[in-house]
Write a protein that holds these residues in place. Structure first.
Motif, PDB file in Angstrom:
ATOM      1  N   TRP A   1      45.158  40.214  49.314  1.00 55.58           N
ATOM      2  CA  TRP A   1      43.806  40.711  49.576  1.00 55.58           C
ATOM      3  C   TRP A   1      43.312  40.389  50.976  1.00 55.58           C
TER       4      TRP A   1
ATOM      5  N   TYR B   1      41.663  43.063  38.472  1.00 56.91           N
ATOM      6  CA  TYR B   1      42.610  41.946  38.443  1.00 56.91           C
ATOM      7  C   TYR B   1      41.906  40.653  38.046  1.00 56.91           C
ATOM      8  N   ASN B   2      40.755  40.379  38.655  1.00 52.71           N
ATOM      9  CA  ASN B   2      40.038  39.150  38.337  1.00 52.71           C
ATOM     10  C   ASN B   2      39.591  39.119  36.881  1.00 52.71           C
TER      11      ASN B   2
ATOM     12  N   ALA C   1      40.623  44.768  42.800  1.00 54.24           N
ATOM     13  CA  ALA C   1      40.381  43.328  42.831  1.00 54.24           C
ATOM     14  C   ALA C   1      39.530  42.902  41.643  1.00 54.24           C
TER      15      ALA C   1
ATOM     16  N   LYS D   1      39.857  32.996  49.191  1.00 55.84           N
ATOM     17  CA  LYS D   1      41.272  33.348  49.189  1.00 55.84           C
ATOM     18  C   LYS D   1      42.018  32.746  50.374  1.00 55.84           C
TER      19      LYS D   1
ATOM     20  N   TYR E   1      33.192  42.012  42.498  1.00 57.13           N
ATOM     21  CA  TYR E   1      34.025  42.959  43.237  1.00 57.13           C
ATOM     22  C   TYR E   1      33.779  44.392  42.768  1.00 57.13           C
TER      23      TYR E   1
END
Length: 251
Positions: free
Chosen positions: A119, A24-25, A21, A89, A68
């Motif tokens: 997620w 990805y962010n 996560a 989210k 994260y």
């Protein structure tokens, strides 16, 4: 501090998920920050007058990535970070659906699938770890996977079949999809849910496997497959109905 084998596997899995996560962010934040107009080209949206605002939003998303990564390293202090992340989210898709109808294209479903939906399960399960019923909830994983897979198969047979390549005539596929748009998208949503449940089943199985590290690799491989799966299904659900008739010929 020692843990039972299945608990050790779960901790490793949570660390891996939170690290993914974070990565990805950071990647999305860098993309939005450094090339703010690319997003609007990909999703066929009119470019904003002030792209710097989108670049700033990318910076915020990237900062979440750092949090994260911190959560992945410090699970004992991760609950507030994951709770806030999960709240965003959940509220993000709700806000998009309820307030942006007609303003944003259906193509955004692909972004929601990767940014948010994928997620929900791992973030939610982590927050439930201290709940007394968490073990019973995890035990439902194979049954949930079986039920959602059966539902997805039923959706393919009863709802999606006339719009896929099983129907040889392109014109009839196009007419069916556009005439049953809500059912078409709901059908693919069941396939997304089944894909997420399958990855959850791999995690349930991995906690019981003899070689926890090998099982973790299997779960991560399933997670990568899940990302591609969600992208493909979101393309069918959101992008396909908006194609021109002649574009269906090249499918």
């Amino acid at each position: 501090m020692t843990h039972a084998p299945n608990e050790t596997f779960r901790l490793r899995a949570y660390r891996a998920v939170f690290a993914l996560a974070g990565a990805y962010n950071l990647a999305f934040g860098a993309w939005a920050g450094l090339r703010p107009l690319d997003f609007f080209r990909v999703f066929r949206m009119e470019a904003p007058r002030y792209p710097a605002i989108w670049a700033c939003l990318g910076m915020v998303v990237g900062i979440y990535g750092l949090l994260y990564l911190y959560a992945a390293r410090h699970l004992d202090r991760a609950e507030p970070i994951i709770a806030v992340g999960l709240l965003g989210k959940i509220l993000g898709p709700i806000g998009l659906v309820t307030t942006a109808q007609g303003e944003l294209p259906a193509y955004m479903l692909s972004l929601l699938a990767l940014n948010d939906l994928v997620w929900w399960l791992p973030f939610g399960l982590f927050l439930l770890e201290r709940w007394r019923g968490a073990a019973r909830l995890r035990a439902l994983a194979p049954w949930a996977c079986a039920a959602l897979t059966a539902l997805a198969l039923a959706a393919m047979a009863l709802v999606l079949r006339p719009g896929v390549e099983v129907e040889p005539e392109v014109a009839r596929r196009v007419a069916y999809i556009r005439g049953h748009l809500a059912a078409w998208r709901l059908g693919w949503a069941t396939w997304m849910a089944a894909a997420i449940a399958l990855t959850g089943f791999y995690a349930w199985w991995g906690a019981r496997a003899r070689d926890g590290r090998l099982a973790l690799l299997a779960v991560l491989a399933a997670g990568v497959g899940l990302a591609f799966d969600l992208v493909g299904e979101s393309l069918y659900a959101a992008w396909l109905p908006g194609l021109k008739n002649e574009d269906f010929e090249v499918m």
